[in-house]
Write a protein that holds these residues in place. Structure first.
Motif, PDB file in Angstrom:
ATOM      1  N   GLN A  46      -4.988   0.401   6.403  1.00  0.00           N
ATOM      2  CA  GLN A  46      -4.822   0.868   7.782  1.00  0.00           C
ATOM      3  C   GLN A  46      -5.267  -0.188   8.795  1.00  0.00           C
ATOM      4  O   GLN A  46      -6.352  -0.760   8.678  1.00  0.00           O
ATOM      5  N   GLY A  47      -4.380  -0.466   9.761  1.00  0.00           N
ATOM      6  CA  GLY A  47      -4.692  -1.434  10.809  1.00  0.00           C
ATOM      7  C   GLY A  47      -4.613  -2.887  10.361  1.00  0.00           C
ATOM      8  O   GLY A  47      -4.954  -3.792  11.112  1.00  0.00           O
ATOM      9  N   LYS A  48      -4.136  -3.133   9.127  1.00  0.00           N
ATOM     10  CA  LYS A  48      -4.091  -4.503   8.605  1.00  0.00           C
ATOM     11  C   LYS A  48      -2.705  -5.142   8.789  1.00  0.00           C
ATOM     12  O   LYS A  48      -1.695  -4.452   8.817  1.00  0.00           O
ATOM     13  N   LYS A  81       4.165   3.563   6.529  1.00  0.00           N
ATOM     14  CA  LYS A  81       3.798   4.978   6.559  1.00  0.00           C
ATOM     15  C   LYS A  81       2.300   5.159   6.307  1.00  0.00           C
ATOM     16  O   LYS A  81       1.647   6.031   6.879  1.00  0.00           O
ATOM     17  N   ALA A  82       1.748   4.285   5.465  1.00  0.00           N
ATOM     18  CA  ALA A  82       0.323   4.382   5.124  1.00  0.00           C
ATOM     19  C   ALA A  82      -0.571   3.816   6.227  1.00  0.00           C
ATOM     20  O   ALA A  82      -1.785   3.919   6.150  1.00  0.00           O
ATOM     21  N   GLY A  83       0.050   3.167   7.237  1.00  0.00           N
ATOM     22  CA  GLY A  83      -0.730   2.781   8.405  1.00  0.00           C
ATOM     23  C   GLY A  83      -1.019   1.302   8.604  1.00  0.00           C
ATOM     24  O   GLY A  83      -1.846   0.937   9.434  1.00  0.00           O
ATOM     25  N   CYS A  84      -0.302   0.407   7.881  1.00  0.00           N
ATOM     26  CA  CYS A  84      -0.532  -1.020   8.160  1.00  0.00           C
ATOM     27  C   CYS A  84       0.034  -1.316   9.548  1.00  0.00           C
ATOM     28  O   CYS A  84       0.997  -0.690   9.991  1.00  0.00           O
ATOM     29  N   CYS A  85      -0.603  -2.228  10.287  1.00  0.00           N
ATOM     30  CA  CYS A  85      -0.194  -2.380  11.693  1.00  0.00           C
ATOM     31  C   CYS A  85       0.918  -3.413  11.873  1.00  0.00           C
ATOM     32  O   CYS A  85       1.633  -3.379  12.860  1.00  0.00           O
ATOM     33  N   ASP A 141      -2.947  -6.449  -6.732  1.00  0.00           N
ATOM     34  CA  ASP A 141      -1.771  -5.889  -7.395  1.00  0.00           C
ATOM     35  C   ASP A 141      -2.000  -4.403  -7.686  1.00  0.00           C
ATOM     36  O   ASP A 141      -1.232  -3.774  -8.385  1.00  0.00           O
ATOM     37  N   ASP A 142      -3.087  -3.845  -7.143  1.00  0.00           N
ATOM     38  CA  ASP A 142      -3.450  -2.460  -7.480  1.00  0.00           C
ATOM     39  C   ASP A 142      -3.318  -1.459  -6.337  1.00  0.00           C
ATOM     40  O   ASP A 142      -3.620  -0.295  -6.519  1.00  0.00           O
ATOM     41  N   PHE A 143      -2.915  -1.926  -5.156  1.00  0.00           N
ATOM     42  CA  PHE A 143      -2.854  -1.004  -4.016  1.00  0.00           C
ATOM     43  C   PHE A 143      -1.628  -0.114  -4.033  1.00  0.00           C
ATOM     44  O   PHE A 143      -1.613   0.943  -3.435  1.00  0.00           O
ATOM     45  N   LYS A 154      -1.890   3.609  -2.991  1.00  0.00           N
ATOM     46  CA  LYS A 154      -3.007   4.307  -3.624  1.00  0.00           C
ATOM     47  C   LYS A 154      -4.163   4.580  -2.673  1.00  0.00           C
ATOM     48  O   LYS A 154      -4.751   5.635  -2.689  1.00  0.00           O
ATOM     49  N   ALA A 155      -4.518   3.585  -1.861  1.00  0.00           N
ATOM     50  CA  ALA A 155      -5.692   3.730  -0.989  1.00  0.00           C
ATOM     51  C   ALA A 155      -5.321   3.339   0.440  1.00  0.00           C
ATOM     52  O   ALA A 155      -5.604   2.236   0.885  1.00  0.00           O
ATOM     53  N   PRO A 156      -4.653   4.275   1.165  1.00  0.00           N
ATOM     54  CA  PRO A 156      -4.175   3.953   2.517  1.00  0.00           C
ATOM     55  C   PRO A 156      -5.285   3.459   3.448  1.00  0.00           C
ATOM     56  O   PRO A 156      -5.049   2.621   4.317  1.00  0.00           O
ATOM     57  N   GLN A 157      -6.519   3.976   3.247  1.00  0.00           N
ATOM     58  CA  GLN A 157      -7.608   3.587   4.161  1.00  0.00           C
ATOM     59  C   GLN A 157      -7.866   2.077   4.145  1.00  0.00           C
ATOM     60  O   GLN A 157      -8.326   1.505   5.135  1.00  0.00           O
TER      61      GLN A 157
END
Ligand SMILES: [Zn+2]
Length: 233
Positions: free
Chosen positions: A193-195, A219-223, A156-158, A187-190
């Motif tokens: 990413q790719g998830k 936009k943050a990069g989830c696939c 619940d913190d991302f 908060k933490a795009p890394q």
């Protein structure tokens, strides 16, 4: 330590004076039932969208959001048991409803081999002041139940929600959409990413909240992005 049989007798005795009620229909719960009675579990209107992945919700949302799956457990009807249950979850301090429904929906997803379709579960965040007031995020409770049974992490913190939006129901659909734009941040795009993300919320109405949240995640990069809610209005 007390003998388990004695504990059971004591619990039966307590329930004579303090009967527990179903949080969907208010009838007394019988032994073995918890939170929601068996009748409600069987009779509340289910969508079965998890067995029909090209469903009306998926069709409706995929015009606006790039999504893989869209599912809701129940169909929402005014003054019905699902509405009552969601009211208890949101306003009457019953977070256990969210966890239970998450477990119920996860069991259905496992039956249809959806358990490997996601890497992470993310609930739509509440504004911090509202979360403080309520004590919990009802969507995070749903995520918690899903996570537990599917064995997929949730947090619940991302995401962050940057402004209050409670007056939006009085506004037009267009202005509501504009108003939601930019409300959510990651908060933490890394980490995402790719998830393959399963984004969850309690109720889907116009889809504007989910849409704004989905945009931030994409936009943050989830696939890949899918959506699961407790009910569709
Ligand atoms: Zn009931």
């Amino acid at each position: 330590m007390l003998n388990p049989q004695i504990v059971e007798i004591l619990l039966d005795f307590v329930s004579l004076f303090f009967p527990r009620h179903c949080l969907a229909c208010d009838d007394s719960l019988v032994k073995g039932e918890d939170i929601i009675c068996t009748m409600c579990m069987l009779e509340m209107p289910q969508t079965d969208y998890h067995t029909n992945l090209e469903n009306p919700l998926q069709n409706r949302l995929s015009y606006r959001i790039q999504i893989k799956y869209a599912m809701t457990l129940f169909k929402f009807s005014k003054s019905g048991r699902v509405q009552h249950l969601l009211h208890e979850l949101k306003y009457k301090n019953h977070p256990e409803i969210g966890v239970l429904l998450g477990r119920v929906y996860a069991a259905k997803m496992i039956e249809t081999n959806l358990s490997n379709a996601f890497d992470m579960i993310i609930p739509v965040p509440l504004h911090p002041s509202r979360k403080r007031k309520r004590g919990y995020n009802q969507s995070a409770k749903f995520a918690e139940g899903l996570s537990e049974k599917l064995n997929i992490p949730f947090s619940d913190d991302f995401m962050v929600r940057s402004m209050r939006t409670e007056t939006q129901t009085r506004k037009s659909k267009l202005s509501r959409w504009e108003n939601m734009d930019g409300v959510f941040g990651v908060k933490a795009p890394q980490i995402i990413q790719g998830k393959k993300i399963l984004l969850v919320d309690d109720v889907v109405t116009t889809g504007s909240t989910l849409e704004a949240c989905a945009h931030a995640l994409l936009k943050a990069g989830c696939c890949e992005l899918s959506i699961a809610c407790i009910a569709e209005a």
